[in-house]
Design a protein around this motif. Structure first.
Motif, PDB file in Angstrom:
ATOM      1  N   GLY A  68       3.600  20.633  13.602  1.00 38.48           N
ATOM      2  CA  GLY A  68       3.089  21.462  14.986  1.00 38.48           C
ATOM      3  C   GLY A  68       2.280  22.928  15.164  1.00 38.48           C
ATOM      4  N   ARG A  69       1.878  23.159  16.556  1.00 40.35           N
ATOM      5  CA  ARG A  69       0.361  23.760  16.650  1.00 40.35           C
ATOM      6  C   ARG A  69       1.249  25.851  16.396  1.00 40.35           C
ATOM      7  N   MET A  70       2.863  25.683  15.980  1.00 41.07           N
ATOM      8  CA  MET A  70       2.716  27.367  15.735  1.00 41.07           C
ATOM      9  C   MET A  70       2.955  27.409  14.650  1.00 41.07           C
ATOM     10  N   ALA A  71       2.387  26.512  13.470  1.00 40.52           N
ATOM     11  CA  ALA A  71       2.046  26.153  12.173  1.00 40.52           C
ATOM     12  C   ALA A  71       0.636  26.801  11.286  1.00 40.52           C
ATOM     13  N   VAL A  72      -0.697  25.941  13.199  1.00 41.13           N
ATOM     14  CA  VAL A  72      -1.202  25.685  12.016  1.00 41.13           C
ATOM     15  C   VAL A  72      -2.418  27.295  12.360  1.00 41.13           C
ATOM     16  N   PRO A  73      -2.016  27.918  13.527  1.00 41.85           N
ATOM     17  CA  PRO A  73      -2.729  29.760  13.675  1.00 41.85           C
ATOM     18  C   PRO A  73      -1.814  30.352  12.336  1.00 41.85           C
ATOM     19  N   HIS A  74      -1.497  30.409  12.070  1.00 38.53           N
ATOM     20  CA  HIS A  74      -0.708  31.409  10.906  1.00 38.53           C
ATOM     21  C   HIS A  74      -1.148  30.907   9.221  1.00 38.53           C
ATOM     22  N   SER A  75      -1.441  29.761   9.074  1.00 30.85           N
ATOM     23  CA  SER A  75      -2.249  29.439   7.920  1.00 30.85           C
ATOM     24  C   SER A  75      -3.018  29.375   7.552  1.00 30.85           C
ATOM     25  N   TYR A  76      -4.306  29.697   9.298  1.00 33.02           N
ATOM     26  CA  TYR A  76      -5.429  29.871   9.152  1.00 33.02           C
ATOM     27  C   TYR A  76      -5.441  31.579   8.934  1.00 33.02           C
ATOM     28  N   LEU A  77      -4.584  32.189   9.680  1.00 34.28           N
ATOM     29  CA  LEU A  77      -4.897  33.720   9.586  1.00 34.28           C
ATOM     30  C   LEU A  77      -4.653  34.185   8.080  1.00 34.28           C
ATOM     31  N   LEU A  78      -3.739  32.968   7.329  1.00 33.98           N
ATOM     32  CA  LEU A  78      -3.328  33.683   5.983  1.00 33.98           C
ATOM     33  C   LEU A  78      -4.564  33.110   5.173  1.00 33.98           C
ATOM     34  N   MET A  79      -5.357  32.569   5.260  1.00 35.89           N
ATOM     35  CA  MET A  79      -6.182  32.192   4.186  1.00 35.89           C
ATOM     36  C   MET A  79      -7.330  33.003   5.211  1.00 35.89           C
ATOM     37  N   VAL A  80      -7.490  33.173   6.212  1.00 33.98           N
ATOM     38  CA  VAL A  80      -8.758  34.075   6.699  1.00 33.98           C
ATOM     39  C   VAL A  80      -8.027  35.650   5.895  1.00 33.98           C
ATOM     40  N   ALA A  81      -7.306  35.964   5.405  1.00 34.68           N
ATOM     41  CA  ALA A  81      -7.078  37.121   5.001  1.00 34.68           C
ATOM     42  C   ALA A  81      -7.397  37.026   3.409  1.00 34.68           C
ATOM     43  N   SER A  82      -6.996  36.408   2.999  1.00 32.85           N
ATOM     44  CA  SER A  82      -6.811  35.864   1.308  1.00 32.85           C
ATOM     45  C   SER A  82      -8.382  35.698   1.144  1.00 32.85           C
ATOM     46  N   VAL A  83      -9.708  35.347   2.204  1.00 31.68           N
ATOM     47  CA  VAL A  83     -11.078  35.472   1.219  1.00 31.68           C
ATOM     48  C   VAL A  83     -11.605  36.870   1.642  1.00 31.68           C
ATOM     49  N   THR A  84     -12.376  36.999   1.020  1.00 34.90           N
ATOM     50  CA  THR A  84     -13.472  38.008   1.059  1.00 34.90           C
ATOM     51  C   THR A  84     -14.586  37.875   1.813  1.00 34.90           C
ATOM     52  N   LEU A  85     -13.887  38.115   3.812  1.00 36.28           N
ATOM     53  CA  LEU A  85     -15.335  38.456   4.716  1.00 36.28           C
ATOM     54  C   LEU A  85     -16.516  39.976   4.634  1.00 36.28           C
TER      55      LEU A  85
END
Length: 108
Positions: A68-85
């Motif tokens: 569902g729609r709630m799972a996508v933003p959370h996984s996206y934020l976790l991915m961004v937090a784990s990558v050095t940008l």
């Protein structure tokens, strides 16, 4: 499956989300029960809660549960937090995630 001190219900809910994220076609209650080795009576309340919270959807026609729609933003934020940008890239990603999460407030 939970290991050590893992909370059984939480581990099962995460197992459901992980499995559903692997298949865009989704799974029926019976398929989820079989794949995860969890009785239908035990998995059903978890599915209802995940659906009510927007982490899963249930298609009324084929009875498949999907991410569902709630799972996508959370996984996206976790991915961004784990990558050095770079800072500007992080700001851009945060703005995109904020924009996407604004859709979560839309009534079902």
């Amino acid at each position: 499956m939970p290991s050590g001190d893992a909370h059984r219900s939480l581990a099962r809910a995460l197992d459901i989300l992980e499995l559903c994220s692997l298949n865009g076609s989704g799974y029926t209650l019976t398929q989820l029960s079989q794949h995860l080795g969890i009785a239908k009576g035990s998995i059903s309340p978890l599915l209802h809660t995940l659906r009510d919270r927007g982490y899963l959807t249930l298609d009324d026609q084929d009875h498949h549960y999907r991410i569902g729609r709630m799972a996508v933003p959370h996984s996206y934020l976790l991915m961004v937090a784990s990558v050095t940008l770079s800072l500007s890239a992080r700001v851009f990603c945060f703005m995109c995630a904020s924009f996407l999460s604004s859709f979560n407030s839309v009534p079902k």
